[in-house]
Scaffold this motif. Structure first.
Motif, PDB file in Angstrom:
ATOM      1  N   ALA A 138       0.907  -1.056  -0.087  1.00 18.28           N
ATOM      2  CA  ALA A 138      -0.002  -0.215   0.087  1.00 18.28           C
ATOM      3  C   ALA A 138       0.854   1.343  -0.014  1.00 18.28           C
ATOM      4  O   ALA A 138       2.082   0.971   0.219  1.00 18.28           O
ATOM      5  CB  ALA A 138      -0.950   0.087   1.206  1.00 18.28           C
ATOM      6  N   PRO A 139       0.213   2.703  -0.290  1.00 24.51           N
ATOM      7  CA  PRO A 139       0.961   3.742  -0.253  1.00 24.51           C
ATOM      8  C   PRO A 139       1.378   4.183   0.964  1.00 24.51           C
ATOM      9  O   PRO A 139       2.409   4.828   1.117  1.00 24.51           O
ATOM     10  CB  PRO A 139       0.074   4.481  -0.902  1.00 24.51           C
ATOM     11  N   THR A 140       1.129   3.564   2.066  1.00 25.34           N
ATOM     12  CA  THR A 140       1.367   4.246   3.527  1.00 25.34           C
ATOM     13  C   THR A 140       1.686   2.776   4.356  1.00 25.34           C
ATOM     14  O   THR A 140       1.108   1.883   3.996  1.00 25.34           O
ATOM     15  CB  THR A 140       0.197   4.970   4.137  1.00 25.34           C
ATOM     16  N   LYS A 141       2.525   2.902   5.300  1.00 27.79           N
ATOM     17  CA  LYS A 141       2.622   1.786   6.255  1.00 27.79           C
ATOM     18  C   LYS A 141       1.613   1.391   6.990  1.00 27.79           C
ATOM     19  O   LYS A 141       1.290   0.162   7.303  1.00 27.79           O
ATOM     20  CB  LYS A 141       3.671   2.390   7.354  1.00 27.79           C
ATOM     21  N   THR A 142       0.627   2.406   7.390  1.00 25.68           N
ATOM     22  CA  THR A 142      -0.545   1.807   8.168  1.00 25.68           C
ATOM     23  C   THR A 142      -1.584   1.104   7.311  1.00 25.68           C
ATOM     24  O   THR A 142      -1.968  -0.118   7.438  1.00 25.68           O
ATOM     25  CB  THR A 142      -1.449   3.226   8.668  1.00 25.68           C
ATOM     26  N   LEU A 143      -1.331   1.388   5.767  1.00 25.24           N
ATOM     27  CA  LEU A 143      -2.421   0.816   5.011  1.00 25.24           C
ATOM     28  C   LEU A 143      -1.628  -0.436   4.552  1.00 25.24           C
ATOM     29  O   LEU A 143      -2.495  -1.588   4.521  1.00 25.24           O
ATOM     30  CB  LEU A 143      -2.543   1.695   3.749  1.00 25.24           C
ATOM     31  N   SER A 240       1.202   9.485   3.308  1.00 27.90           N
ATOM     32  CA  SER A 240       2.158   8.897   4.179  1.00 27.90           C
ATOM     33  C   SER A 240       2.718   9.867   5.288  1.00 27.90           C
ATOM     34  O   SER A 240       3.286  11.020   4.790  1.00 27.90           O
ATOM     35  CB  SER A 240       3.309   8.435   3.255  1.00 27.90           C
ATOM     36  N   CYS A 241       2.821   9.276   6.371  1.00 26.74           N
ATOM     37  CA  CYS A 241       3.251  10.180   7.470  1.00 26.74           C
ATOM     38  C   CYS A 241       4.221   9.545   8.318  1.00 26.74           C
ATOM     39  O   CYS A 241       4.890  10.173   9.296  1.00 26.74           O
ATOM     40  CB  CYS A 241       2.079  10.515   8.448  1.00 26.74           C
TER      41      CYS A 241
END
Length: 432
Positions: A138-143, A240-241
């Motif tokens: 996914a585009p972010t670590k959480t996703l 992405s944070c």
């Protein structure tokens, strides 16, 4: 773009690699002193065994349901983790080893079909070392973490998610509507970063699914809860944070603590235990290139057993910051001698190294390049090298005792399997 690779039921999977007869059977790996469940096979979960459930509560399943309970073998699990992570690194140029069984990989700019690449790496890990795993992209670590959860549940719980997402789930290849359907099928408590307390508060406020959380206003999340939840919301929205942490920062404290296999009432075995803990903590200290300024030692009785209670701790300052096992052990032994009092059933003790500093920065200030300092440094490097090569405890401080696993305080590990991959004497033998 991130991928999260996670070994399935990792401790159990490690045991099954060397004992194929455990495949398809309910298996549980127990914590220190064989206390509670810390890893469960899918078959054990189906029997109702819960994570962290005390062993005595499900011991009857060993006789009635064929459950196999094993003592934890962290030496084996650590070595198998290193092997798995080295293969997982083939997915992309950057890697963050998040835990013993999880690894984030930066796949930004990687050419080709990421889903097929993930399947190829997954197959390689399964074939080469025998560990089944799932991958979320996914585009972010959480996703990515959420995609990994979907990949696991789609395989374990048919019907919970589309079967096409089993084993490898790539959210970046799906349409917005497909991603929203997956988020709507996910409980808010299954989102990375949402704890039990906050999860309850979110559900009370009508936020019950990951999709509900993704649609929450980030400013509201920050105002009502915290900046951490705001970051989670933004990550679910595709922003992405959280960056990849290639090199985790050095630990600010290093501890080695253990519960005893049998209560300790005398000082000599307590000195042996504390010496062992101090030596292991010093080894960890050298591994991250730090020096300790203080040694904290503690001991206490069990809060769950009847009898007089004892709980004391003491902090011993070192003459100068050091990573020398002898100096650290001497301070720990001094501390335990000062706080010990006979007549109590000591159930646990430990050593913590405090005021950690970067050894390379302090080296000149502390005159560690003196002849004595250089010799001690060489000695410590030699000890670590030999212990790495021939096994922990090959060379040890004399105060740790010579009885090995027969020492009075040693943890209960009556069901531990051999160190198949790290001890020549325990390497499995294949017979035709």
């Amino acid at each position: 773009m991130f991928a999260l690779l996670d070994g399935n039921n990792f401790y159990v999977s490690c045991e099954r690699v060397f004992r194929p007869s455990l495949q398809g059977r309910p298996v549980v790996v127990l914590s220190n002193n064989d206390g509670c469940a810390i890893s469960r096979s899918d078959e054990a979960k189906a029997l109702g065994v819960k994570m962290a459930q005390p062993h005595f509560e499900f011991r009857h399943l060993e006789e009635h349901a064929g459950l196999v309970a094993l003592s934890a073998n962290f030496t084996l699990y650590g070595d198998m983790s290193d092997r798995m992570m080295s293969l997982a690194a083939g997915m992309g140029p950057g890697q963050e080893i998040y835990s013993i069984d999880e690894s984030f990989i930066d796949v930004t700019g990687v050419r080709g079909d990421l889903r097929e690449r993930a399947r190829a790496v997954r197959s390689r890990i399964l074939q080469w070392i025998g560990i089944p795993c799932c991958v979320g992209i996914a585009p972010t670590k959480t996703l990515a973490k959420l995609a990994n959860h979907i990949a696991k549940d789609a395989e374990r719980k048919p019907g919970s998610y589309p079967a096409t997402q089993a084993q490898v789930c790539d959210l970046s290849s799906l349409s917005c509507n497909e991603v929203e359907e997956l988020l709507a099928s996910t409980e808010v408590g299954d989102v990375w970063g949402v704890g039990r307390r906050i999860g309850e508060q979110l559900r009370e406020g009508g936020v019950t699914t990951a999709l509900d959380l993704a649609k929450l206003d980030p400013a509201t999340a920050r105002r009502r809860w915290s900046v951490v939840l705001e970051r989670t919301v933004r990550e679910l929205q595709g922003l992405s944070c959280i960056d990849l942490d290639d090199a985790p920062p050095p630990k600010k404290e290093i501890a080695c603590t253990r519960s005893f296999g049998h209560p300790v009432r005398e000082l000599p075995p307590l000195i042996e235990a504390v010496s062992e803990f101090a030596a292991r903590a010093a080894e960890k200290l050298r591994r991250q290139g730090s020096l300790a300024g203080m040694v904290h030692v503690f001991a206490h009785t069990s809060p769950f057993r009847p009898g007089p209670k004892f709980a004391r701790s003491l902090t011993v300052p070192l003459r100068r910051p050091t990573c020398d096992t002898a100096a650290i052990t001497q301070a720990a032994v001094m501390g335990i001698e000062l706080l010990f009092e006979p007549g109590y059933n000591i159930a646990k003790a430990g050593v913590m190294l405090l005021e950690l500093n970067d050894g390379s920065i302090l080296q000149g200030e502390l005159d560690l390049e003196s002849e004595e300092g250089r010799e001690r440094s060489k000695l410590m490097r030699a000890v670590d090298t030999l212990n790495d090569r021939y096994g922990k405890g090959t060379l040890r401080i004399a105060s740790t005792g010579t009885a090995g696993d027969q020492r009075e305080w040693t943890m209960k590990q009556q069901r531990r399997t051999p160190n198949y991959t790290t001890d020549w004497r325990q390497v499995p033998i294949a017979r035709a």
